[in-house]
Design an enzyme around this catalytic site. Structure first.
Site, mmCIF file in Angstrom:
data_model
loop_
_atom_site.group_PDB
_atom_site.id
_atom_site.type_symbol
_atom_site.label_atom_id
_atom_site.label_comp_id
_atom_site.label_asym_id
_atom_site.label_seq_id
_atom_site.Cartn_x
_atom_site.Cartn_y
_atom_site.Cartn_z
ATOM 1 N N HIS A 1 -10.723 18.980 -22.426
ATOM 2 C CA HIS A 1 -11.974 19.694 -22.157
ATOM 3 C C HIS A 1 -12.103 20.044 -20.682
ATOM 4 C CE1 HIS A 1 -13.364 19.017 -26.263
ATOM 5 N NE2 HIS A 1 -12.655 17.903 -26.162
ATOM 6 N N LYS B 1 0.974 8.275 9.858
ATOM 7 C CA LYS B 1 0.539 6.951 10.339
ATOM 8 C C LYS B 1 0.592 6.903 11.862
ATOM 9 C CE LYS B 1 2.374 4.122 6.517
ATOM 10 N NZ LYS B 1 3.377 3.129 6.140
ATOM 11 N N LYS C 1 3.282 -5.731 1.616
ATOM 12 C CA LYS C 1 4.683 -6.083 1.862
ATOM 13 C C LYS C 1 4.905 -6.323 3.359
ATOM 14 C CE LYS C 1 9.374 -4.410 1.254
ATOM 15 N NZ LYS C 1 10.262 -3.376 0.745
ATOM 16 N N GLU D 1 -4.881 0.188 6.556
ATOM 17 C CA GLU D 1 -5.979 0.119 5.586
ATOM 18 C C GLU D 1 -6.182 -1.312 5.101
ATOM 19 O OE1 GLU D 1 -3.444 2.222 5.586
ATOM 20 O OE2 GLU D 1 -3.964 4.182 4.759
ATOM 21 N N GLU E 1 6.778 9.629 -4.125
ATOM 22 C CA GLU E 1 7.215 8.931 -2.909
ATOM 23 C C GLU E 1 8.722 8.658 -2.996
ATOM 24 O OE1 GLU E 1 5.944 4.768 -1.436
ATOM 25 O OE2 GLU E 1 4.555 6.074 -0.384
ATOM 26 N N GLY F 1 8.076 -1.198 -2.151
ATOM 27 C CA GLY F 1 6.636 -1.324 -2.412
ATOM 28 C C GLY F 1 6.240 -0.766 -3.780
ATOM 29 N N ARG F 2 6.742 0.427 -4.111
ATOM 30 C CA ARG F 2 6.327 1.058 -5.371
ATOM 31 C C ARG F 2 7.054 0.491 -6.579
ATOM 32 N NH1 ARG F 2 8.674 4.275 -1.801
ATOM 33 N NH2 ARG F 2 10.690 5.244 -2.250
HETATM 34 O O1 LIG Z 1 2.584 -3.169 1.041
HETATM 35 P P1 LIG Z 1 2.385 -2.475 2.328
HETATM 36 O O2 LIG Z 1 3.409 -2.859 3.337
HETATM 37 O O3 LIG Z 1 0.982 -2.710 2.840
HETATM 38 O O4 LIG Z 1 2.581 -0.927 2.120
HETATM 39 C C1 LIG Z 1 1.745 -0.200 1.270
HETATM 40 C C2 LIG Z 1 2.311 1.148 0.932
HETATM 41 O O5 LIG Z 1 2.504 1.913 2.099
HETATM 42 C C3 LIG Z 1 3.695 2.692 1.996
HETATM 43 O O6 LIG Z 1 4.653 2.163 2.850
HETATM 44 C C4 LIG Z 1 3.546 4.104 2.428
HETATM 45 O O7 LIG Z 1 2.355 4.662 2.127
HETATM 46 C C5 LIG Z 1 4.105 2.540 0.535
HETATM 47 O O8 LIG Z 1 5.447 2.766 0.336
HETATM 48 C C6 LIG Z 1 3.665 1.147 0.275
HETATM 49 O O9 LIG Z 1 3.635 0.864 -1.093
#
Ligand SMILES: O=P(O)(O)OC[C@H]1O[C@](O)(CO)[C@@H](O)[C@@H]1O
Length: 548
Positions: free
Chosen positions: A383, A511, A206, A212, A352, A266-267
């Site tokens: 199990h 972060k 987003k 990452e 979240e 995002g979620r």
């Molecule tokens: O889509 P982006 O901006 O890479 O964010 C990834 C994820 O990181 C967060 O902002 C926090 O971990 C989530 O809310 C989001 O889904």
């Protein structure tokens, strides 16, 4: 006296709990043959059975009073009207527009967004079809056999969960892969299995700044450039983001960039172009059925009365268990191997969204908020951790889910799967009392002293609450419904707890500190002074290992 409008409703619930005392649900079943009829709700073929929860016919009206006191209906109206419900970020939360299949307009900040939504959806679904049918190919002319989504959190969990859940619907389309972790093993292990000439990468983010994702994207780009040449990058990458300027800088061709909007959290973004890898995996028609399933739930959520409204019931039972019985965790156990990532998906959705300690006004919350969400598919969980669910000291409410029919699996296996699911919820509810245990042991020929020793270990208290979802089969429409049910459950709970379900400030501090530590971690000449003793000690220990 508190001026919180929900306080009286909570007091009534607490008094009712005292009145219920140790009433056992098994007794309630014994006294009321209509208990199942009284405590289930349906949405077409999808059944939500909550008769094994610790509730009576006196409980539910009190929970509906709570919903009214918290103005669930008013806040639901504001949500669907596109109001700025995410006040700390100044945004609406209008993911429902992405699956609005009614043809009706949806207004956000005074503008109907449906034209933009439909155009963007058509753009990414057309792209998905072209990747699936081989119209779009890699640089050397080979069709794409593999698609790698690079994203994390909401830009990974939704499509990863759903692509696995719906894998039988993919036909002979490209294989989906999902890389999220900054741990190089994630990308490295995935790349080992892939032919770069036949692989399409989708960078999903987003914000297009997430450490990452940007790190994995750069490494994937280098992988393609090394194998096929720099000029091939354009043919092997696509992107999904709200930050189109940042995507352009990365060098992705503009006709392979798919957007969405700030009013999609995002979620909550699986319904947007973030679902591209899923759409490629299952095809346009199935993806649209997934959206239709969620839209059915939006209509149900807005139209059904509280006592028949499944997300409202899910939320209220959750509040009853969390805030009145003080159960701190909630397990989700799908009897479906392909739902293996569902609880991970719900962890982000619920924890979240509702893992908050202050109200919308910034005051400390009055009640405990999101429980710990976790789970694994049955029967595997049986199990592993079910021992604790049956006989441990903590009571953990459970959501069971199972399809009446298998998607494509052997029907005999499926009968056993269903029997296991029902047996577990029955056992959680009924338990096995001491006298029943003793009678069984006596029948087996044990002596009184042997029975005295063994019986306590074989007693099950029961009265352990669960709900069960049953639906015809796990297809795209059903999965869309399940996800949307949980989304609205989370919203209703946020209303009752008076928190903002749509921001996530709690992820920021880590972060920020990582950005500060990264140069110190990667450069041994950087001083560790000023860091706390533990962090400095760990960095120095790692440096020593590097020397040794
Ligand atoms: O889509 P982006 O901006 O890479 O964010 C990834 C994820 O990181 C967060 O902002 C926090 O971990 C989530 O809310 C989001 O889904």
């Amino acid at each position: 006296m508190s001026n919180n409008p929900s306080a009286a409703a909570f007091s009534a619930l607490n008094a009712h709990k005292t009145h219920l005392g140790s009433t056992h649900v098994a007794e309630l079943f014994a006294h009321n043959p209509l208990r199942f009829q009284h405590f289930h709700a349906r949405l077409d073929d999808l059944l939500f059975d909550y008769s094994k929860q610790r509730v009576t016919q006196a409980t539910m009206p009190l929970l509906f009073d709570l919903a009214r006191a918290a103005d669930v209906e008013g806040r639901r109206k504001a949500l669907f009207a596109g109001e700025i419900v995410n006040t700390t970020e100044g945004r609406a939360a209008m993911h429902m527009a992405l699956r609005n299949m009614s043809g009706k307009p949806i207004m956000i900040e005074g503008r109907d967004v449906m034209g933009d939504v439909a155009a963007e959806r058509d753009k990414y679904l057309t792209f998905a079809t072209k990747v699936r049918d081989g119209t779009l190919r890699g640089t050397g002319g080979a069709p794409f056999t593999d698609v790698v989504n690079i994203g994390i959190g909401g830009s990974d969990l939704g499509p990863a969960m759903a692509a696995r859940a719906l894998s039988p619907f993919g036909g002979d389309g490209p294989r989906p892969h999902f890389v999220s972790n900054v741990d190089g093993a994630d990308l490295g292990d995935t790349l080992k299995t892939l032919d770069p000439a036949r692989t399409l990468f989708i960078i999903s983010s987003k914000t297009f700044t997430t450490q990452e994702t940007m790190t994995n994207a750069a490494s994937a780009r280098a992988f393609v450039a090394k194998a096929l040449g720099e000029a091939a990058v354009g043919d092997h990458f696509a992107a999904v983001s709200t930050k189109l300027d940042l995507v352009a800088k990365f060098g992705i061709k503009s006709d392979r960039v798919f957007g969405f909007w700030d009013w999609v959290g995002g979620r909550y973004s699986i319904w947007s172009a973030i679902g591209l890898a899923l759409a490629i995996s299952i095809g346009r028609e199935n993806f649209e059925a997934f959206l239709h399933g969620a839209h059915d739930v939006d209509t149900h959520f807005t139209d059904a009365p509280l006592d028949k409204n499944i997300p409202v019931l899910m939320a209220l039972l959750g509040v009853w268990n969390r805030n009145v019985w003080f159960y701190g965790s909630h397990a989700v156990i799908p009897y479906d191997q392909r739902m293996g990532r569902f609880s991970a998906y719900l962890q982000q959705l619920e924890m979240e969204s509702n893992g908050k300690s202050v109200t919308r006004a910034g005051e400390p919350v009055m009640h405990a908020t999101a429980p710990v969400i976790w789970g694994e598919p049955g029967t595997n969980g049986q199990h592993a951790f079910f021992q604790m669910l049956h006989q441990g000291t903590d009571i953990i409410p459970i959501d069971f889910m199972v399809a009446a029919e298998p998607t494509d699996a052997d029907p005999h296996h499926h009968d056993l799967l269903v029997a296991n699911c029902l047996a577990q919820s029955e056992a959680m509810m009924r338990g096995r009392a001491r006298d029943e245990v003793e009678a069984i042991l006596r029948k087996q020929g044990m002596s009184d002293s042997e029975i005295t020793k063994l019986a306590p270990h074989k007693v099950f208290a029961g009265n352990r609450p669960s709900s069960t979802f049953m639906y015809r089969r796990l297809d795209p429409r059903t999965l869309g419904r399940l996800v949307a049910l949980y989304e609205h459950k989370v919203f209703v709970q946020s209303v009752i707890w008076d928190i903002n379900a749509f921001d996530q400030w709690g992820v920021e501090l880590g972060k920020e500190l990582c950005n500060r530590l990264a140069p110190i971690v990667s450069d041994a000449s950087q001083p560790t002074e000023g860091l706390d003793a533990s962090t400095a000690g760990l960095i120095n220990y790692r440096r020593l290992m590097g020397e040794g």
